[in-house]
Write an enzyme that holds these catalytic residues in place. Structure first.
Site, PDB file in Angstrom:
ATOM      1  N   GLN A   1      16.368  33.019  19.185  1.00  0.00           N
ATOM      2  CA  GLN A   1      15.633  34.262  19.403  1.00  0.00           C
ATOM      3  C   GLN A   1      14.150  33.995  19.568  1.00  0.00           C
ATOM      4  O   GLN A   1      13.663  32.886  19.337  1.00  0.00           O
ATOM      5  CB  GLN A   1      15.863  35.203  18.215  1.00  0.00           C
ATOM      6  CG  GLN A   1      15.492  34.603  16.877  1.00  0.00           C
ATOM      7  CD  GLN A   1      15.959  35.437  15.695  1.00  0.00           C
ATOM      8  OE1 GLN A   1      15.158  35.930  14.924  1.00  0.00           O
ATOM      9  NE2 GLN A   1      17.290  35.582  15.558  1.00  0.00           N
TER      10      GLN A   1
ATOM     11  N   HIS B   1      10.161  36.342  19.333  1.00  0.00           N
ATOM     12  CA  HIS B   1       9.461  37.581  19.021  1.00  0.00           C
ATOM     13  C   HIS B   1       8.262  37.726  19.956  1.00  0.00           C
ATOM     14  O   HIS B   1       7.579  36.741  20.264  1.00  0.00           O
ATOM     15  CB  HIS B   1       8.988  37.589  17.574  1.00  0.00           C
ATOM     16  CG  HIS B   1      10.072  37.293  16.583  1.00  0.00           C
ATOM     17  ND1 HIS B   1      11.187  38.088  16.438  1.00  0.00           N
ATOM     18  CD2 HIS B   1      10.235  36.278  15.703  1.00  0.00           C
ATOM     19  CE1 HIS B   1      11.974  37.579  15.512  1.00  0.00           C
ATOM     20  NE2 HIS B   1      11.418  36.483  15.048  1.00  0.00           N
TER      21      HIS B   1
ATOM     22  N   GLU C   1       5.307  34.593  12.369  1.00  0.00           N
ATOM     23  CA  GLU C   1       5.929  34.434  11.053  1.00  0.00           C
ATOM     24  C   GLU C   1       5.792  32.988  10.589  1.00  0.00           C
ATOM     25  O   GLU C   1       5.398  32.103  11.350  1.00  0.00           O
ATOM     26  CB  GLU C   1       7.408  34.817  11.115  1.00  0.00           C
ATOM     27  CG  GLU C   1       8.227  33.942  12.050  1.00  0.00           C
ATOM     28  CD  GLU C   1       9.627  34.472  12.279  1.00  0.00           C
ATOM     29  OE1 GLU C   1       9.980  35.533  11.747  1.00  0.00           O
ATOM     30  OE2 GLU C   1      10.386  33.814  13.025  1.00  0.00           O
TER      31      GLU C   1
ATOM     32  N   HIS D   1      13.174  30.096  18.522  1.00  0.00           N
ATOM     33  CA  HIS D   1      13.514  29.496  17.233  1.00  0.00           C
ATOM     34  C   HIS D   1      14.869  30.006  16.750  1.00  0.00           C
ATOM     35  O   HIS D   1      15.387  31.013  17.244  1.00  0.00           O
ATOM     36  CB  HIS D   1      12.452  29.830  16.179  1.00  0.00           C
ATOM     37  CG  HIS D   1      12.295  31.302  15.952  1.00  0.00           C
ATOM     38  ND1 HIS D   1      11.488  32.109  16.724  1.00  0.00           N
ATOM     39  CD2 HIS D   1      12.840  32.131  15.024  1.00  0.00           C
ATOM     40  CE1 HIS D   1      11.537  33.355  16.297  1.00  0.00           C
ATOM     41  NE2 HIS D   1      12.365  33.401  15.257  1.00  0.00           N
TER      42      HIS D   1
ATOM     43  N   ARG E   1      17.065  38.532  21.180  1.00  0.00           N
ATOM     44  CA  ARG E   1      18.130  37.545  21.019  1.00  0.00           C
ATOM     45  C   ARG E   1      18.452  36.935  22.387  1.00  0.00           C
ATOM     46  O   ARG E   1      18.726  37.657  23.344  1.00  0.00           O
ATOM     47  CB  ARG E   1      19.353  38.236  20.411  1.00  0.00           C
ATOM     48  CG  ARG E   1      20.429  37.326  19.882  1.00  0.00           C
ATOM     49  CD  ARG E   1      21.579  38.120  19.274  1.00  0.00           C
ATOM     50  NE  ARG E   1      21.166  38.887  18.110  1.00  0.00           N
ATOM     51  CZ  ARG E   1      21.335  40.196  17.981  1.00  0.00           C
ATOM     52  NH1 ARG E   1      21.895  40.892  18.947  1.00  0.00           N
ATOM     53  NH2 ARG E   1      20.950  40.811  16.889  1.00  0.00           N
TER      54      ARG E   1
END
Length: 342
Positions: free
Chosen positions: A130, A132, A149, A207, A227
């Site tokens: 996936q 972001h 993150e 990642h 995804r």
């Protein structure tokens, strides 16, 4: 302070007198002691989860499997809740409505929404590959922040690994072809991991967390995931889980993830800074930022605001900005998250 109860958003200032009291000072300017508030997590039952957050970290939830515990969250998809004290039962956003914006600290004035979200993740099975999006893309297309993150690996079974960006720069055409023919993992950087490893994942980095990992994730306050590849498995409804290939192609950085140096911190960006402590430590929570303490191993005590309470693995605490000097004693491992002015 309107809005946080629903959206995690901030509104304008309150009256000067109320602001002084909520800023941890009385009308004479004397600092008032504020306790640390234990938070209860919102939990998620994603299909790749296991039971270790329940058995090893003491998370109480009816979710099965227990994949994620959002231990510090103002996100509307799963806000955490204050466990005890005068605000017991309030969500963290509802508490912040009452406490006032000063409880967040001056560094939060740069944000319209609460900037941070902290999770515990138990990956019994592989997570999907996936990515972001950035803030600009996510705000334009999803109505919320993008997502940078970081992961702190808390436990890893023998042979556990994760995917962390590409192993070389790839073209858009190759990326698209590999997504289509199922060979995407052949172009990814596969990293063996062990407990204590730390990974910082800027938005746009492809990642995936591999099976057998328990991770603490500190991230932007976002729930946007694109995804790309899901191993052909079915969701709880018996149908393939949806992919978001077109959006992923638009936002993915197709270069290898860069090496980053955060100096004395485990990780740092505009939305969070994270320090790790192994054993007793003392810190000061000033008026710049709140502190969030997550106990990742062991047990001990937390003394803050003139109160001492027992703490243990799996618990998370919110310290309002201006709480002053606090101390953790005992055999704990603790992650401390806060904001640093940029």
């Amino acid at each position: 302070m309107g809005g946080p109860g629903l959206q995690g958003e901030f509104s304008g200032p309150e009256s000067g007198q109320v602001r002084k009291k909520r800023n941890g000072r009385n009308q004479n300017g004397k600092v008032l002691l504020m306790p640390a508030y234990q938070l209860l997590p919102a939990c998620k039952d994603y299909i790749w989860g296991g039971q270790r957050l329940r058995t090893d970290f003491g998370i109480q939830s009816e979710q099965n499997p227990l994949a994620e515990a959002w231990v510090l969250s103002c996100h509307p998809d799963g806000p955490s809740v204050l466990a005890d004290g005068p605000y017991a039962g309030l969500t963290l956003p509802a508490y912040l409505e009452r406490a006032g914006r000063a409880a967040l600290g001056t560094a939060c004035e740069a944000f319209e929404k609460f900037p941070m979200l902290i999770k515990l993740i138990d990956a019994k099975k592989n997570l999907s590959i996936q990515v972001h999006p950035s803030d600009a893309y996510a705000l334009a297309n999803e109505g919320q922040y993008g997502k940078t993150e970081m992961w702190v690996v808390l436990d890893a079974e023998p042979g556990a690994f994760l995917y962390y960006g590409f192993d070389r720069e790839v073209s858009l055409e190759e990326f698209s072809r590999r997504v289509g023919d199922g060979t995407l993992t052949e172009a990814l950087r596969k990293v063996p991991v062990r407990a204590g490893d730390v990974f910082f994942i800027p938005s746009g980095t492809l990642h995936a967390i591999g099976a057998g990992l328990v991770i603490a994730e500190i991230q932007q306050n976002s729930n946007v995931t694109y995804r790309v590849f899901d191993y052909g498995r079915l969701g709880a409804d018996g149908k393939p889980r949806p992919l978001h290939v077109e959006k992923a192609l638009a936002v993915t950085d197709r270069r290898p993830a860069p090496a980053l140096d955060f100096g004395p911190h485990l990780g740092s960006c505009r939305y969070f800074t994270v320090d790790g402590h192994d054993g007793p430590f003392q810190e000061t929570c000033g008026e710049t930022s709140f502190h969030a303490l997550l106990v990742t191993e062991g047990a001990g005590t937390l003394t803050c605001g003139g109160e001492t309470q027992e703490i243990r693995k799996g618990q998370c605490f919110f310290l309002p900005a201006g709480s002053g000097t606090y101390r953790v004693d005992g055999g704990c491992r603790t992650l401390v998250s806060f904001l640093t002015p940029q």
